[in-house]
Design a protein around this motif. Sequence first.
Motif, PDB file in Angstrom:
ATOM      1  N   TYR A  90       0.849  -1.200   0.000  1.00 11.47           N
ATOM      2  CA  TYR A  90       0.000   0.000   0.000  1.00 11.47           C
ATOM      3  C   TYR A  90       0.882   1.247   0.000  1.00 11.47           C
ATOM      4  O   TYR A  90       1.752   1.416   0.867  1.00 11.47           O
ATOM      5  CB  TYR A  90      -0.918   0.004   1.225  1.00 11.47           C
ATOM      6  CG  TYR A  90      -1.998   1.065   1.173  1.00 11.47           C
ATOM      7  CD1 TYR A  90      -3.175   0.834   0.482  1.00 11.47           C
ATOM      8  CD2 TYR A  90      -1.835   2.293   1.826  1.00 11.47           C
ATOM      9  CE1 TYR A  90      -4.181   1.795   0.441  1.00 11.47           C
ATOM     10  CE2 TYR A  90      -2.826   3.260   1.782  1.00 11.47           C
ATOM     11  CZ  TYR A  90      -3.995   3.001   1.082  1.00 11.47           C
ATOM     12  OH  TYR A  90      -4.988   3.952   1.032  1.00 11.47           O
ATOM     13  N   TYR A  91       0.644   2.134  -0.976  1.00 12.12           N
ATOM     14  CA  TYR A  91       1.448   3.339  -1.177  1.00 12.12           C
ATOM     15  C   TYR A  91       0.545   4.569  -1.050  1.00 12.12           C
ATOM     16  O   TYR A  91      -0.491   4.651  -1.724  1.00 12.12           O
ATOM     17  CB  TYR A  91       2.091   3.337  -2.565  1.00 12.12           C
ATOM     18  CG  TYR A  91       2.783   2.041  -2.953  1.00 12.12           C
ATOM     19  CD1 TYR A  91       4.155   1.911  -2.883  1.00 12.12           C
ATOM     20  CD2 TYR A  91       2.026   0.951  -3.395  1.00 12.12           C
ATOM     21  CE1 TYR A  91       4.793   0.736  -3.245  1.00 12.12           C
ATOM     22  CE2 TYR A  91       2.648  -0.241  -3.749  1.00 12.12           C
ATOM     23  CZ  TYR A  91       4.029  -0.351  -3.678  1.00 12.12           C
ATOM     24  OH  TYR A  91       4.643  -1.529  -4.040  1.00 12.12           O
ATOM     25  N   LYS A  92       0.944   5.519  -0.223  1.00 16.17           N
ATOM     26  CA  LYS A  92       0.166   6.747  -0.026  1.00 16.17           C
ATOM     27  C   LYS A  92       0.805   7.917  -0.764  1.00 16.17           C
ATOM     28  O   LYS A  92       2.032   8.007  -0.868  1.00 16.17           O
ATOM     29  CB  LYS A  92       0.058   7.072   1.470  1.00 16.17           C
ATOM     30  CG  LYS A  92      -0.714   6.037   2.268  1.00 16.17           C
ATOM     31  CD  LYS A  92      -0.736   6.366   3.743  1.00 16.17           C
ATOM     32  CE  LYS A  92      -1.588   7.579   4.049  1.00 16.17           C
ATOM     33  NZ  LYS A  92      -1.780   7.796   5.508  1.00 16.17           N
ATOM     34  N   PHE A  93      -0.064   8.815  -1.259  1.00 14.31           N
ATOM     35  CA  PHE A  93       0.382  10.005  -1.981  1.00 14.31           C
ATOM     36  C   PHE A  93      -0.431  11.208  -1.512  1.00 14.31           C
ATOM     37  O   PHE A  93      -1.594  11.059  -1.126  1.00 14.31           O
ATOM     38  CB  PHE A  93       0.167   9.830  -3.491  1.00 14.31           C
ATOM     39  CG  PHE A  93       0.930   8.692  -4.112  1.00 14.31           C
ATOM     40  CD1 PHE A  93       2.130   8.925  -4.773  1.00 14.31           C
ATOM     41  CD2 PHE A  93       0.455   7.389  -4.040  1.00 14.31           C
ATOM     42  CE1 PHE A  93       2.841   7.886  -5.360  1.00 14.31           C
ATOM     43  CE2 PHE A  93       1.153   6.342  -4.611  1.00 14.31           C
ATOM     44  CZ  PHE A  93       2.350   6.588  -5.274  1.00 14.31           C
ATOM     45  N   PRO A 340      -4.961 -19.140  -0.981  1.00 18.40           N
ATOM     46  CA  PRO A 340      -4.383 -18.053  -0.178  1.00 18.40           C
ATOM     47  C   PRO A 340      -5.203 -16.774  -0.294  1.00 18.40           C
ATOM     48  O   PRO A 340      -5.777 -16.480  -1.341  1.00 18.40           O
ATOM     49  CB  PRO A 340      -2.985 -17.872  -0.782  1.00 18.40           C
ATOM     50  CG  PRO A 340      -3.101 -18.383  -2.181  1.00 18.40           C
ATOM     51  CD  PRO A 340      -4.102 -19.510  -2.127  1.00 18.40           C
ATOM     52  N   GLU A 341      -5.249 -16.027   0.798  1.00 16.67           N
ATOM     53  CA  GLU A 341      -5.929 -14.729   0.838  1.00 16.67           C
ATOM     54  C   GLU A 341      -5.005 -13.713   1.482  1.00 16.67           C
ATOM     55  O   GLU A 341      -4.144 -14.056   2.297  1.00 16.67           O
ATOM     56  CB  GLU A 341      -7.228 -14.813   1.637  1.00 16.67           C
ATOM     57  CG  GLU A 341      -8.300 -15.687   1.019  1.00 16.67           C
ATOM     58  CD  GLU A 341      -9.569 -15.675   1.854  1.00 16.67           C
ATOM     59  OE1 GLU A 341      -9.472 -15.587   3.108  1.00 16.67           O
ATOM     60  OE2 GLU A 341     -10.658 -15.732   1.275  1.00 16.67           O
ATOM     61  N   VAL A 342      -5.200 -12.467   1.122  1.00 14.94           N
ATOM     62  CA  VAL A 342      -4.413 -11.387   1.705  1.00 14.94           C
ATOM     63  C   VAL A 342      -5.361 -10.269   2.121  1.00 14.94           C
ATOM     64  O   VAL A 342      -6.424 -10.083   1.511  1.00 14.94           O
ATOM     65  CB  VAL A 342      -3.349 -10.879   0.702  1.00 14.94           C
ATOM     66  CG1 VAL A 342      -3.990 -10.179  -0.477  1.00 14.94           C
ATOM     67  CG2 VAL A 342      -2.322  -9.981   1.386  1.00 14.94           C
ATOM     68  N   LEU A 343      -4.997  -9.566   3.175  1.00 20.66           N
ATOM     69  CA  LEU A 343      -5.846  -8.513   3.720  1.00 20.66           C
ATOM     70  C   LEU A 343      -5.549  -7.199   2.999  1.00 20.66           C
ATOM     71  O   LEU A 343      -4.428  -6.692   3.046  1.00 20.66           O
ATOM     72  CB  LEU A 343      -5.592  -8.364   5.225  1.00 20.66           C
ATOM     73  CG  LEU A 343      -6.632  -7.629   6.059  1.00 20.66           C
ATOM     74  CD1 LEU A 343      -7.999  -8.274   5.947  1.00 20.66           C
ATOM     75  CD2 LEU A 343      -6.184  -7.598   7.531  1.00 20.66           C
ATOM     76  N   VAL A 348     -12.802   2.598   6.066  1.00 13.34           N
ATOM     77  CA  VAL A 348     -13.373   2.087   7.313  1.00 13.34           C
ATOM     78  C   VAL A 348     -14.003   3.240   8.083  1.00 13.34           C
ATOM     79  O   VAL A 348     -13.321   4.213   8.431  1.00 13.34           O
ATOM     80  CB  VAL A 348     -12.296   1.399   8.177  1.00 13.34           C
ATOM     81  CG1 VAL A 348     -12.905   0.921   9.496  1.00 13.34           C
ATOM     82  CG2 VAL A 348     -11.655   0.246   7.426  1.00 13.34           C
ATOM     83  N   ASN A 349     -15.309   3.149   8.335  1.00 11.44           N
ATOM     84  CA  ASN A 349     -16.041   4.111   9.175  1.00 11.44           C
ATOM     85  C   ASN A 349     -15.859   5.560   8.750  1.00 11.44           C
ATOM     86  O   ASN A 349     -15.827   6.468   9.590  1.00 11.44           O
ATOM     87  CB  ASN A 349     -15.617   3.959  10.648  1.00 11.44           C
ATOM     88  CG  ASN A 349     -15.938   2.592  11.197  1.00 11.44           C
ATOM     89  OD1 ASN A 349     -16.931   1.977  10.808  1.00 11.44           O
ATOM     90  ND2 ASN A 349     -15.109   2.108  12.083  1.00 11.44           N
ATOM     91  N   MET A 353      -8.330   4.653   5.699  1.00  7.24           N
ATOM     92  CA  MET A 353      -8.118   3.452   4.896  1.00  7.24           C
ATOM     93  C   MET A 353      -7.282   2.497   5.741  1.00  7.24           C
ATOM     94  O   MET A 353      -6.233   2.884   6.275  1.00  7.24           O
ATOM     95  CB  MET A 353      -7.392   3.789   3.601  1.00  7.24           C
ATOM     96  CG  MET A 353      -8.198   4.598   2.615  1.00  7.24           C
ATOM     97  SD  MET A 353      -9.449   3.627   1.718  1.00  7.24           S
ATOM     98  CE  MET A 353      -8.417   2.653   0.614  1.00  7.24           C
ATOM     99  N   ALA A 354      -7.739   1.250   5.884  1.00  5.54           N
ATOM    100  CA  ALA A 354      -7.057   0.297   6.748  1.00  5.54           C
ATOM    101  C   ALA A 354      -7.205  -1.108   6.166  1.00  5.54           C
ATOM    102  O   ALA A 354      -8.127  -1.375   5.384  1.00  5.54           O
ATOM    103  CB  ALA A 354      -7.647   0.359   8.159  1.00  5.54           C
ATOM    104  N   PRO A 355      -6.308  -2.043   6.546  1.00  3.73           N
ATOM    105  CA  PRO A 355      -6.476  -3.441   6.119  1.00  3.73           C
ATOM    106  C   PRO A 355      -7.802  -3.980   6.627  1.00  3.73           C
ATOM    107  O   PRO A 355      -8.042  -4.015   7.841  1.00  3.73           O
ATOM    108  CB  PRO A 355      -5.281  -4.150   6.771  1.00  3.73           C
ATOM    109  CG  PRO A 355      -4.272  -3.073   7.012  1.00  3.73           C
ATOM    110  CD  PRO A 355      -5.076  -1.848   7.334  1.00  3.73           C
ATOM    111  N   PHE A 356      -8.656  -4.409   5.708  1.00  2.00           N
ATOM    112  CA  PHE A 356     -10.052  -4.625   6.082  1.00  2.00           C
ATOM    113  C   PHE A 356     -10.707  -5.771   5.306  1.00  2.00           C
ATOM    114  O   PHE A 356     -11.628  -6.408   5.807  1.00  2.00           O
ATOM    115  CB  PHE A 356     -10.816  -3.316   5.831  1.00  2.00           C
ATOM    116  CG  PHE A 356     -12.266  -3.342   6.216  1.00  2.00           C
ATOM    117  CD1 PHE A 356     -12.655  -3.579   7.525  1.00  2.00           C
ATOM    118  CD2 PHE A 356     -13.254  -3.116   5.274  1.00  2.00           C
ATOM    119  CE1 PHE A 356     -13.995  -3.594   7.883  1.00  2.00           C
ATOM    120  CE2 PHE A 356     -14.599  -3.126   5.610  1.00  2.00           C
ATOM    121  CZ  PHE A 356     -14.968  -3.365   6.928  1.00  2.00           C
ATOM    122  N   VAL A 357     -10.258  -6.072   4.094  1.00  2.00           N
ATOM    123  CA  VAL A 357     -10.961  -7.011   3.212  1.00  2.00           C
ATOM    124  C   VAL A 357     -10.028  -8.151   2.812  1.00  2.00           C
ATOM    125  O   VAL A 357      -8.963  -7.914   2.236  1.00  2.00           O
ATOM    126  CB  VAL A 357     -11.465  -6.302   1.941  1.00  2.00           C
ATOM    127  CG1 VAL A 357     -12.163  -7.295   1.024  1.00  2.00           C
ATOM    128  CG2 VAL A 357     -12.391  -5.152   2.289  1.00  2.00           C
TER     129      VAL A 357
END
Length: 413
Positions: A90-93, A340-343, A348-349, A353-357
């Motif tokens: 995850y990269y923020k700008f 395999p799955e990744v978060l 969120v609320n 933005m957070a690890p959620f899905v």
Amino acid sequence: LRSTTLLKFQPDKYQGQHKRKRYFEGWYYKFVTPLNGLSTANTTTPTTDGGISSSMSMAVVPGIFYGNTTDSTESHAFIFVTLSGKQQHYYKFPIHEFSYASGREEYYISVGPTIFTHSGVSLDIVPKEGDDATLTLRGNLSFHNPHPWPISPLGLGAMGPVGWLPGLECTHGIVSFDHVLRGSLLLETTTRTNEDGCKEEMQEEEEEEDDATTPTTCSASSSVVSSVISFDNGRGYTEKDHGRSFPSLWVWIQSNSFRNHPGTSLFVSIARMPYLGMELPGFTAALWHEEQLIPFATWSGAKFEEVRISEEEVYIVMRSGRVRHQRYRIEITVDRRNVPEVLLYAPVNFTTMAPFVWEALQARVHMRLLDARNGDVLVDDVGEYAGLEVHGNVQWLVDNVCGKETASKIVCL
């Protein structure tokens, strides 16, 4: 209609020009290498230790998020990358590094130096301090023969006429069901050993060697795994979402890597939607096959015959409404065992933005399309590298299949 300046008829473009709070918008670009050699032993990586295989699926998602207030420090543009459902980055700008096409311009989205268009992508994604990422991703892919969901005054793509309703929590769109890829990408993953890890290693060695006279030394280090992945003749798919928030629960399935039917693309989205104080089940789904669209959606008159969701599989049977004087029945089975799955990050609320899905990109979907009139099997195939998300208390969706005692009396599946 796409040539007009009305953004409703250009759902691929950025819809949030006047939004400054409680809003997100993201474009989901999926890239899959050719299926040749998929059955060989070493094609299910990248590995969790950073290894990268030449056979893989990848999603690159540019977007923007506005927090709960106009001056929220959580507002930012972003790109996230997931590799075969095993790694996420995850990269923020800053907001000002996000730009987009106006209603009069040819479609594009750019975040930092990375650009996304209908004809391809140019990626230059490097992790910065504070990013939840260790992957550097660079290169160019071109898209050939894309297939968007058709637009009409009463059919706004995947949402159909529902897309005209004001105040929807989340709006979904299909930018391209399927397109052929050309090009390659450079992937570099950095793994680090920190000082704490060294200390733990030293302590374990000292316990094992009571008679050791020379202390073990250890220092923090890093290593880089680099690989160039060719996507020539692979398949691409693009969708998007925008709105205030994701639904509270949903099932999402997608594959356009069918072994015996290249170009065929399956998409399914079932969710609980809040509207006018009610919680309603809704769905939009489609099969793109032999250059034709077969919609399975609430607004197209489709109905569910059966839905089963467990830890082992997702099983769905639907009947379409009338499509070009014909009706279809589709059976979908997704095997969830050992997938395999990744978060992944999601809004969120309204605040962050957070690890959620949890998402898989290596599921397998067995799809059978039948003529609903006589039961003739039109397609019987397996889609590889399927995307799968099962989020929230999805039993609520199962309970709202029409005909069940538990189903909503207002709207059912």
